[in-house]
Design a protein around this motif. Structure first.
Motif: not given
Length: 128
Positions: A122-128
């Motif tokens: 979740l965090v990886l996808n929101f920080t892209k």
């Protein structure tokens, strides 16, 4: 080990242990007691949060190490409770509640792994 690291772990641990007590109490008060759901709740929440934090730290390498230690080792280390999960599972087995014991073991084991990964992604996808 520095004194700031020790203070970070100790203060985070106090917060995490208090959160565990509160969450465990609230969940066990409001839900039927077939399984130790309070322990399951803190383990699932902690796993989700650790996944999210590790992903966040992955993209923010400048985060101070003592803050990481405060959050992960301190708060989440005290919030989650593998030893309680182990003894509760043992007590279920000892009492002959094999289905509940199996459900408790499977939900804690796979649920925590799943939520740690979910939090990370979740965090990886929101920080892209």
């Amino acid at each position: 080990m520095s004194s700031i690291t020790i203070i970070a772990v100790a203060s985070g641990g106090a917060i995490g242990a208090t959160l565990r007590l509160l969450i465990n109490g609230i969940v066990n008060k409001h839900f039927a007691h077939v399984l130790p759901l309070g322990t399951l709740a803190v383990n699932l929440i902690g796993s989700l949060l650790i996944g999210m934090l590790f992903a966040y730290f992955h993209h923010n390498s400048s985060f101070p190490p003592y803050i990481k230690t405060f959050l992960v080792t301190g708060i989440l280390g005290a919030l989650t409770t593998y030893s309680t999960f182990a003894i509760e599972s043992f007590f279920l087995l000892e009492a002959g509640h094999f289905m509940q014991a199996f459900a408790n073991i499977v939900l804690n084991l796979f649920g925590t792994i799943l939520l740690a990964g979910l939090g990370y992604l979740l965090v990886l996808n929101f920080t892209k």
